[in-house]
Motif scaffolding. Structure first.
Motif, PDB file in Angstrom:
ATOM      1  N   ALA A  20       0.838  -1.209   0.000  1.00  0.00           N
ATOM      2  CA  ALA A  20       0.000   0.000   0.000  1.00  0.00           C
ATOM      3  C   ALA A  20       0.867   1.251   0.000  1.00  0.00           C
ATOM      4  O   ALA A  20       0.580   2.220  -0.718  1.00  0.00           O
ATOM      5  N   ALA A  21       1.947   1.234   0.784  1.00  0.00           N
ATOM      6  CA  ALA A  21       2.839   2.393   0.851  1.00  0.00           C
ATOM      7  C   ALA A  21       3.500   2.649  -0.498  1.00  0.00           C
ATOM      8  O   ALA A  21       3.602   3.791  -0.958  1.00  0.00           O
ATOM      9  N   ASN A  22       3.950   1.595  -1.147  1.00  0.00           N
ATOM     10  CA  ASN A  22       4.610   1.732  -2.439  1.00  0.00           C
ATOM     11  C   ASN A  22       3.650   2.270  -3.499  1.00  0.00           C
ATOM     12  O   ASN A  22       3.982   3.187  -4.248  1.00  0.00           O
ATOM     13  N   ASP A  23       2.452   1.701  -3.541  1.00  0.00           N
ATOM     14  CA  ASP A  23       1.484   2.130  -4.551  1.00  0.00           C
ATOM     15  C   ASP A  23       1.071   3.588  -4.363  1.00  0.00           C
ATOM     16  O   ASP A  23       0.970   4.356  -5.329  1.00  0.00           O
ATOM     17  N   LEU A  24       0.814   3.974  -3.115  1.00  0.00           N
ATOM     18  CA  LEU A  24       0.391   5.355  -2.862  1.00  0.00           C
ATOM     19  C   LEU A  24       1.522   6.340  -3.118  1.00  0.00           C
ATOM     20  O   LEU A  24       1.302   7.435  -3.652  1.00  0.00           O
ATOM     21  N   ALA A  25       2.747   5.966  -2.749  1.00  0.00           N
ATOM     22  CA  ALA A  25       3.887   6.852  -2.996  1.00  0.00           C
ATOM     23  C   ALA A  25       4.116   7.019  -4.492  1.00  0.00           C
ATOM     24  O   ALA A  25       4.381   8.131  -4.970  1.00  0.00           O
ATOM     25  N   PHE A  55       3.155  -8.100  -8.865  1.00  0.00           N
ATOM     26  CA  PHE A  55       3.712  -7.073  -7.983  1.00  0.00           C
ATOM     27  C   PHE A  55       5.168  -6.741  -8.304  1.00  0.00           C
ATOM     28  O   PHE A  55       5.847  -6.119  -7.488  1.00  0.00           O
ATOM     29  N   ASP A  56       5.628  -7.162  -9.477  1.00  0.00           N
ATOM     30  CA  ASP A  56       6.970  -6.819  -9.957  1.00  0.00           C
ATOM     31  C   ASP A  56       8.039  -7.196  -8.919  1.00  0.00           C
ATOM     32  O   ASP A  56       8.869  -6.376  -8.524  1.00  0.00           O
ATOM     33  N   ILE A  57       8.002  -8.462  -8.512  1.00  0.00           N
ATOM     34  CA  ILE A  57       8.958  -8.982  -7.532  1.00  0.00           C
ATOM     35  C   ILE A  57      10.066  -9.737  -8.278  1.00  0.00           C
ATOM     36  O   ILE A  57       9.768 -10.606  -9.099  1.00  0.00           O
ATOM     37  N   ARG A 102       9.680  -3.014   2.045  1.00  0.00           N
ATOM     38  CA  ARG A 102       9.703  -1.726   2.756  1.00  0.00           C
ATOM     39  C   ARG A 102      10.668  -0.751   2.077  1.00  0.00           C
ATOM     40  O   ARG A 102      10.371   0.424   1.907  1.00  0.00           O
ATOM     41  N   GLU A 103      11.828  -1.275   1.705  1.00  0.00           N
ATOM     42  CA  GLU A 103      12.819  -0.408   1.084  1.00  0.00           C
ATOM     43  C   GLU A 103      12.350   0.062  -0.297  1.00  0.00           C
ATOM     44  O   GLU A 103      12.611   1.211  -0.693  1.00  0.00           O
ATOM     45  N   ARG A 104      11.650  -0.794  -1.017  1.00  0.00           N
ATOM     46  CA  ARG A 104      11.099  -0.365  -2.296  1.00  0.00           C
ATOM     47  C   ARG A 104      10.111   0.785  -2.094  1.00  0.00           C
ATOM     48  O   ARG A 104      10.099   1.748  -2.872  1.00  0.00           O
TER      49      ARG A 104
END
Length: 398
Positions: A20-25, A55-57, A102-104
């Motif tokens: 969620a953090a990655n998508d919103l950022a 999710f591009d992992i 998290r780092e992403r």
């Protein structure tokens, strides 16, 4: 007192919160990701190949690829379920995997801090106040958020505070030990195979597992029975499988929810995701993929809320999730309730797993994360066989 106002404050940096953090950022919103730190969730670490694409992992995060699963009945009878040509079960180590996510998110623009969430407060200002401590006993700090996303696990403090009934979600408690893998494969341990034990002596109401992680392996068990010794069960497994002398890297335990919350948002400015929303699959206990799907849907809902100011958009996350995965969750819930209730039924369940139709449709559903409708006659055959086992018309062993 002037306080920093973020578009979104996300409590919890597991797969759901970090997604969620990655998508919103990436969408241009200001995001604060609060991660407690120092805790790794007990998890077999299995993910379907679809997750990597969705999710591009990177493949580099996989520590192993399992090519089959072995189901072990109470009698000790084992049924192997090869994946075949349709794919593999990817294995990740949550220590490295969660940190990468998290780092992403940070690299995408989210601010991340290590702190412990305290509570959500409100005053005459329009946005809620999120309070936290960076160290135990340290000063309480606070920020404001236009939306708060609780991704803080099965016993979510955010959910308990903001969503009525959240504390009553049924859970099993999971415990596992990460060990150094044996140098060579044996009949009891294979670095390309996931082993699942359906035995009452190891879990009276769930299952136990041995999942390969490359140089390490996860040996775990889950149960909702508070009087059952999870550590004792792991000790028994390690002795019987010849793994007692393997070095123990770490031990972890945590509750795992087995039913989605009836509501994920408070109708105003708070929404939950991942384990906090209860999106761990019953019967299988699979959570990583569903947590990340939930995190993405919550981010989409939060983005619409932030753009329009209309809280009704927060409800869309749960609606979309249940529309796509609700039927699977209901079926798995029925399976767990019935098949895990006694060793006699577990024995029959493992027998069903020996059926080629069951194996093919199981792997298809796992890989694609939806019920397979392409082979109606296979479903009919499975239904008839399953009914025969339910009625005891077929022997539990062959």
């Amino acid at each position: 007192m002037n306080q920093t106002i973020y578009d979104a404050v996300i409590v919890g940096g597991g797969p759901s919160g970090s997604t969620a953090a990655n998508d919103l950022a990436q969408a241009g919103f200001s995001v604060l990701l609060i991660e407690r730190g120092g805790r790794i969730k007990p998890c077999g670490g299995a993910i379907p190949p679809r997750l990597l694409a969705d999710f591009d992992i990177p493949q580099s995060l996989l520590v192993a690829k399992a090519r089959s699963a072995r189901m072990i009945a109470p009698s000790g009878r084992a049924v192997d379920m090869p994946v075949g040509e349709i794919g593999y079960v990817g294995m990740v180590d949550r220590d490295e995997y969660d940190e990468w996510l998290r780092e992403r998110a940070r690299q995408s623009g989210a601010e991340r801090i290590t702190a412990t969430f305290e509570k959500i407060e409100r005053d005459d200002e329009p946005h809620p106040i999120v309070t936290f401590r960076r160290t135990r006993g340290g000063p309480i700090e606070s920020v404001r958020a236009r939306v708060v996303i609780g991704a803080d696990g099965a016993r979510s403090a955010v959910a308990k505070q903001c969503l009525p009934g959240a504390e009553r979600v049924p859970c099993v408690f999971a415990y596992h030990e990460i060990i150094k893998s044996p140098e060579e494969n044996t009949e009891a341990f294979d670095a390309t195979r996931c082993d699942v034990f359906y035995q009452g002596k190891l879990s009276p109401d769930f299952y136990a597992w041995v999942f390969p992680h490359g140089e390490t392996a996860s040996i775990g068990v889950g149960s909702a029975n508070k009087g059952f010794s999870l550590r004792g069960a792991i000790g028994t497994m390690r002795e019987e499988l010849g793994l007692a002398r393997c070095e123990t890297v770490r031990r972890e335990g945590a509750p795992i929810p087995l039913k989605p919350l009836k509501r994920w948002d408070n109708g105003a400015d708070v929404i939950v995701a991942g384990d906090a929303a209860g999106v761990v699959a019953p019967a299988s206990g699979e959570g990583i993929y569903y947590a990340m799907v939930g995190g993405r849907l919550v981010a989409e809902a939060a983005a619409m809320f932030l753009k329009t100011g209309e809280a009704k958009h927060l409800r869309s996350a749960r609606k979309k999730f249940m529309r796509e995965h609700g039927m699977v969750f209901r079926i798995l819930g029925i399976m767990q309730y019935f098949w895990y209730s006694s060793d006699k039924r577990r024995e029959r369940f493992v027998t069903i797993c020996d059926d080629k139709d069951v194996q093919e449709l199981t792997w298809q559903a796992y890989m694609h994360k939806k019920l397979v409708r392409a082979k109606p006659m296979a479903h009919v055959r499975i239904f008839l066989k399953d009914t025969a086992h339910l009625l005891g018309l077929r022997a539990a062993t062959r």
